[in-house]
Design a protein around this motif. Structure first.
Motif, short mmCIF file in Angstrom:
data_model
loop_
_atom_site.label_atom_id
_atom_site.label_comp_id
_atom_site.label_asym_id
_atom_site.label_seq_id
_atom_site.Cartn_x
_atom_site.Cartn_y
_atom_site.Cartn_z
N GLY A 47 -46.47 -66.87 67.64
CA GLY A 47 -47.79 -67.16 67.11
C GLY A 47 -48.74 -67.76 68.12
N ARG A 48 -48.34 -67.73 69.41
CA ARG A 48 -49.19 -68.30 70.46
C ARG A 48 -50.01 -67.18 71.10
NH1 ARG A 48 -44.45 -71.64 72.20
NH2 ARG A 48 -44.23 -70.24 73.98
N ILE A 49 -51.00 -66.71 70.37
CA ILE A 49 -51.87 -65.68 70.91
C ILE A 49 -53.32 -65.99 70.53
CG2 ILE A 49 -51.47 -64.20 68.88
CD1 ILE A 49 -51.89 -61.81 70.92
N LYS A 50 -54.17 -66.02 71.52
CA LYS A 50 -55.58 -66.29 71.28
C LYS A 50 -56.26 -65.03 70.73
CE LYS A 50 -56.18 -69.85 74.83
NZ LYS A 50 -54.78 -69.95 75.24
N LYS A 51 -57.28 -65.25 69.97
CA LYS A 51 -57.97 -64.12 69.35
C LYS A 51 -58.54 -63.17 70.39
CE LYS A 51 -60.92 -63.20 65.36
NZ LYS A 51 -61.76 -63.82 64.30
N GLU A 52 -59.09 -63.73 71.48
CA GLU A 52 -59.65 -62.87 72.52
C GLU A 52 -58.58 -61.98 73.15
OE1 GLU A 52 -62.85 -62.29 73.76
OE2 GLU A 52 -63.28 -63.22 71.85
N LEU A 53 -57.39 -62.52 73.31
CA LEU A 53 -56.30 -61.74 73.90
C LEU A 53 -55.83 -60.66 72.92
CD1 LEU A 53 -55.06 -61.91 76.67
CD2 LEU A 53 -53.15 -63.20 75.68
N PHE A 54 -55.78 -60.99 71.65
CA PHE A 54 -55.40 -60.00 70.63
C PHE A 54 -56.42 -58.86 70.60
CE2 PHE A 54 -55.27 -58.32 66.28
CZ PHE A 54 -53.91 -58.03 66.17
N LYS A 55 -57.67 -59.21 70.75
CA LYS A 55 -58.72 -58.19 70.79
C LYS A 55 -58.53 -57.25 71.98
CE LYS A 55 -62.93 -59.85 70.21
NZ LYS A 55 -64.05 -60.82 70.28
N LEU A 56 -58.19 -57.81 73.13
CA LEU A 56 -57.96 -56.99 74.32
C LEU A 56 -56.73 -56.10 74.14
CD1 LEU A 56 -58.75 -59.52 77.20
CD2 LEU A 56 -60.16 -57.61 76.42
N ALA A 57 -55.72 -56.62 73.46
CA ALA A 57 -54.53 -55.81 73.18
C ALA A 57 -54.90 -54.64 72.27
CB ALA A 57 -53.45 -56.66 72.52
N THR A 58 -55.79 -54.89 71.32
CA THR A 58 -56.26 -53.82 70.42
C THR A 58 -57.04 -52.77 71.19
OG1 THR A 58 -56.38 -55.44 68.60
CG2 THR A 58 -57.54 -53.35 68.28
N VAL A 59 -57.82 -53.22 72.16
CA VAL A 59 -58.56 -52.28 73.02
C VAL A 59 -57.57 -51.39 73.78
CG1 VAL A 59 -60.04 -52.08 75.05
CG2 VAL A 59 -60.59 -53.75 73.27
N ALA A 60 -56.53 -51.98 74.32
CA ALA A 60 -55.52 -51.22 75.06
C ALA A 60 -54.86 -50.18 74.15
CB ALA A 60 -54.47 -52.15 75.65
N LEU A 61 -54.57 -50.57 72.93
CA LEU A 61 -53.97 -49.64 71.98
C LEU A 61 -54.93 -48.49 71.66
CD1 LEU A 61 -52.31 -52.18 69.50
CD2 LEU A 61 -51.11 -50.60 71.03
N HIS A 62 -56.21 -48.80 71.54
CA HIS A 62 -57.20 -47.76 71.25
C HIS A 62 -57.19 -46.67 72.32
CE1 HIS A 62 -61.03 -45.73 70.72
NE2 HIS A 62 -61.38 -46.11 71.94
N PHE A 63 -57.21 -47.06 73.59
CA PHE A 63 -57.22 -46.07 74.65
C PHE A 63 -55.89 -45.32 74.72
CE2 PHE A 63 -60.72 -48.79 76.25
CZ PHE A 63 -61.68 -47.79 76.42
N THR A 64 -54.79 -46.03 74.48
CA THR A 64 -53.47 -45.40 74.53
C THR A 64 -53.32 -44.35 73.43
OG1 THR A 64 -52.48 -47.42 75.44
CG2 THR A 64 -50.99 -45.82 74.42
#
Length: 311
Positions: A58-75
């Motif tokens: 549960g140690r994930i910042k919202k900004e980092l989760f957003k960037l992970a979502t961006v990576a998933l979008h392109f993938t």
């Protein structure tokens, strides 16, 4: 996401493996078994990347989760583009489940939630993600039989360990119970994930592939895990740089609640600052030597007065 052996008693870390024990008899030469055995080491390494371990806790910042979502979008945009290209190719066609599996629309909803209507103008593909995307396009256009490895690695994980990550993210980031921001993990057109995964593996095993091609698919699946790990490591470095940025400036680290860009201190570091944040301004003022001297004198006077009162 990386995977872990599923069992009713398993903890959250263990739930990331998607090769659960099957009821149907399988042959050691079945593609699903070859992938299961041939990617175990990659699974273990992926599970132990710092980004994944922090995420599960549960140690994930919202900004980092957003960037992970961006990576998933392109993938997934790349993956599903190549799947559409090869939907009639016999080396992949049996695994084409656009209604049940495709994630592009779900990811678009998540990005719209996090970034607003103009989300497409606000995101960009990272270096590690671009390497992953390039490989997917190469495979889809030149070696479509290897597309099986990328589809297997992504979707089977999403239907298993991804469901654990969904719960962790929703809880840690205080996302709405209506599942905004985590639509990526919601498969509305799959009523029973376990049965669907069994169907998917059966379709994989029925593909008309020789031994050499199966071995190449296993090798490609390991490559897919490496690409994912590179993205995880990239995200982990970004997360550390966010923390270091706050520490270097001598201010408290942002607590991760809400949009980090709305904090004037972070906006200033990004060159978009508005009026100063009162709390940060007060902390900064208190660090000035003259102010510290005055505060120390005040404390001394107050202490003397208190001592006099007690006596």
């Amino acid at each position: 996401m990386p995977s872990a052996l599923e069992s009713p008693e398993a903890g959250e870390e263990d739930l990331l493996r998607y090769e659960e024990i099957e009821d149907d008899p399988v042959s050691p030469m079945d593609l699903s078994e070859l992938l299961k055995e041939g990617t175990k080491e990659s699974h273990d390494r992926a599970e132990n990347t710092q980004f994944v371990k922090d995420f599960l806790k549960g140690r994930i910042k919202k900004e980092l989760f957003k960037l992970a979502t961006v990576a998933l979008h392109f993938t997934y945009s790349a993956l599903e583009e190549e799947m559409d290209r090869n939907k009639d190719n016999p080396v992949f066609a049996p695994l084409y489940f656009p209604v049940e599996l495709h994630r592009r629309e779900a990811l678009a909803k998540d990005l719209k939630y996090f970034y607003g209507e103009d989300w497409k103008e606000k995101i960009q593909c990272s270096e590690a993600t671009q390497q992953y995307v390039d490989r997917i396009h190469h495979v889809g256009q030149h070696e479509p039989e290897l597309l099986v490895a990328h589809a297997y690695t992504r979707y089977m994980g999403d239907l298993s360990g991804g469901q654990v990550l969904k719960k962790v993210a929703q809880r840690a980031l205080k996302l709405p119970s209506t599942e905004e921001g985590i639509q990526f993990y919601v498969f509305d057109n799959i009523s029973n994930a376990q049965q669907f995964k069994q169907l998917y593996r059966a379709r994989m095993n029925a593909l008309d592939l020789d031994k050499n091609t199966k071995e190449r698919i296993v090798e490609e699946a390991n490559k897919a895990f490496r690409f994912n790990m590179q993205v995880f490591d990239e995200l982990d470095k970004i997360g550390k740089s966010l923390a270091e940025e706050a520490q270097d400036g001598g201010f408290p680290v942002h607590d991760g609640k809400g949009d980090i860009r709305k904090c004037p201190y972070y906006a200033d570091r990004l060159g978009t600052a508005g009026p100063g944040c009162p709390f940060h301004a007060a902390v900064g003022l208190a660090r000035q030597p003259l102010v510290q001297l005055v505060l120390a004198a005040c404390v001394a006077v107050a202490a003397g007065a208190a001592a006099w009162y007690i006596l």
